[in-house]
Design a protein around this motif. Structure first.
Motif, short mmCIF file in Angstrom:
data_model
loop_
_atom_site.label_atom_id
_atom_site.label_comp_id
_atom_site.label_asym_id
_atom_site.label_seq_id
_atom_site.Cartn_x
_atom_site.Cartn_y
_atom_site.Cartn_z
N ARG A 165 0.83 -1.19 0.00
CA ARG A 165 0.00 0.00 0.00
C ARG A 165 0.87 1.25 0.00
O ARG A 165 1.95 1.29 0.59
CB ARG A 165 -0.91 0.02 1.22
CG ARG A 165 -1.93 -1.09 1.25
CD ARG A 165 -3.08 -0.78 2.21
NE ARG A 165 -2.62 -0.52 3.57
CZ ARG A 165 -2.58 -1.44 4.53
NH1 ARG A 165 -2.93 -2.68 4.25
NH2 ARG A 165 -2.18 -1.12 5.73
N GLY A 167 0.30 5.89 -0.39
CA GLY A 167 -0.68 6.97 -0.50
C GLY A 167 -0.37 8.10 0.45
O GLY A 167 0.75 8.25 0.96
N TYR A 196 -5.95 8.87 0.65
CA TYR A 196 -5.91 8.18 -0.63
C TYR A 196 -4.98 6.98 -0.49
O TYR A 196 -3.90 7.08 0.12
CB TYR A 196 -5.42 9.11 -1.73
CG TYR A 196 -5.05 8.39 -3.01
CD1 TYR A 196 -6.03 7.99 -3.92
CD2 TYR A 196 -3.72 8.08 -3.30
CE1 TYR A 196 -5.69 7.33 -5.08
CE2 TYR A 196 -3.37 7.42 -4.47
CZ TYR A 196 -4.36 7.04 -5.35
OH TYR A 196 -4.03 6.37 -6.50
N LYS A 198 -3.35 3.40 -2.66
CA LYS A 198 -3.16 2.54 -3.83
C LYS A 198 -2.64 1.21 -3.32
O LYS A 198 -1.60 1.16 -2.66
CB LYS A 198 -2.16 3.16 -4.80
CG LYS A 198 -1.86 2.28 -6.01
CD LYS A 198 -0.82 2.92 -6.91
CE LYS A 198 -0.50 2.01 -8.09
NZ LYS A 198 0.55 2.60 -8.96
N THR A 214 -4.80 -4.31 -8.79
CA THR A 214 -4.47 -2.99 -8.23
C THR A 214 -5.77 -2.24 -7.96
O THR A 214 -6.62 -2.11 -8.86
CB THR A 214 -3.58 -2.18 -9.18
OG1 THR A 214 -2.38 -2.90 -9.44
CG2 THR A 214 -3.24 -0.83 -8.57
N ARG A 216 -7.40 1.41 -6.29
CA ARG A 216 -7.24 2.77 -5.80
C ARG A 216 -8.50 3.17 -5.07
O ARG A 216 -9.62 2.96 -5.58
CB ARG A 216 -6.95 3.74 -6.95
CG ARG A 216 -5.59 3.50 -7.62
CD ARG A 216 -5.42 4.37 -8.86
NE ARG A 216 -4.09 4.21 -9.45
CZ ARG A 216 -3.73 3.27 -10.28
NH1 ARG A 216 -4.64 2.34 -10.66
NH2 ARG A 216 -2.51 3.21 -10.77
#
Length: 288
Positions: A165, A167, A196, A198, A214, A216
């Protein structure tokens, strides 16, 4: 008549002799007073008797003695610095010790320890050895008002061996119960947060060398926590400990499958759906 004239002449001679003797005694007393250094402001009893016993025709003698005594007092080293006078110039040049500030600085930099411990505990398996993860969650906080602050966070290499992870996030804090000892960035607070993330899911059996999926996602939530630390030093710096728990609501914005779709009831499947998750922070850092 001649007898009266002779007596008068004899009286004048004796008066002149007495005057001369008084002058010599006065000169000797003045010289002795000038040479005396033990106590220049004092007049001995013998000198006082000599002055009082002197001829009446020398009214200025006592005044001259006291005047010379005052002049010697002005030049004597004992009277250069009174005991209750101000300090000498050499003492004024000594720098005073720096005062410790009452509060610490307006900035704080922390690294989170909860993700390091929790993610590796979840990743650990007694029967299947897996590599350890080193998630790094850094946060910076800046004081805005007496009870408010704004902060940024950056997540690098988060997650574990099966998912990574990364962000960032933005957090506003309101210190509802600020610390009385250190007013800046200390006490109990509430913190609305937006973030946020990812997330890349990895499995060598599905797809070697890169994530097979993946996701988001954007999230919003609120934390409640407590921040405290040591006393600030002379430069306004101190060590701090920040502990917080909260809830984040995540909404996926995009999902990409490179190998196969996520299977229901799995960890990667939960990230592909809107969900609410608990979160925690244990931050250790410095305030400056």
């Amino acid at each position: 008549m001649n007898t009266f004239t002779g007596c008068r002449t004899l009286f004048y001679k004796r008066a002149l002799l007495l005057l001369a003797a008084s002058g010599m005694a006065f000169a000797a007393a003045a010289q002795h007073q000038h040479q005396e250094t033990a106590n220049p402001s004092a007049i001995s009893a013998q000198q006082l008797r000599q002055l009082l016993a002197g001829p009446a025709g020398a009214p200025g003698s006592a005044t001259s003695v006291f005047a010379s005594n005052d002049s010697s007092r002005a030049t004597s080293p004992r009277y250069e610095q009174p005991a209750d006078g101000p300090g000498r110039a050499t003492d004024a040049g000594t720098p005073a010790p720096a005062a410790t500030p009452a509060t610490a600085g307006r900035n704080a930099l922390r690294v989170d320890l909860a993700n390091m411990v929790f993610e590796n505990a979840v990743n650990y398996d007694l029967f299947t050895p897996k590599p350890w993860a080193l998630p790094v969650l850094l946060s910076y906080e800046r004081q805005l008002g007496k009870r408010t602050s704004a902060g940024l966070e950056v997540l690098l290499n988060g997650g574990n061996s099966e998912q990574r992870r990364g962000g960032g996030g933005l957090q506003l804090r309101y210190y509802a119960v600020p610390s009385r000892r250190v007013s800046a960035l200390a006490g109990f607070y509430v913190a609305p947060t937006v973030s946020y993330r990812k997330i890349g899911f990895q499995d060598e059996r599905i797809l070697a060398g890169k994530p097979y999926a993946t996701v988001r996602a954007a999230g919003a939530g609120v934390y409640g926590g407590w921040q405290a630390g040591t006393r600030p030093n002379a430069h306004g710096r101190r060590l701090i400990l920040d502990v917080a728990v909260g809830a984040m609501h995540w909404v996926p914005t995009s999902t990409t499958f490179n190998g196969e779709a996520a299977v229901p009831n799995t960890y990667d499947y939960r990230w592909t759906r809107t969900r609410t998750a608990l979160d925690a922070r244990i931050g250790l850092g410095v305030q400056f």
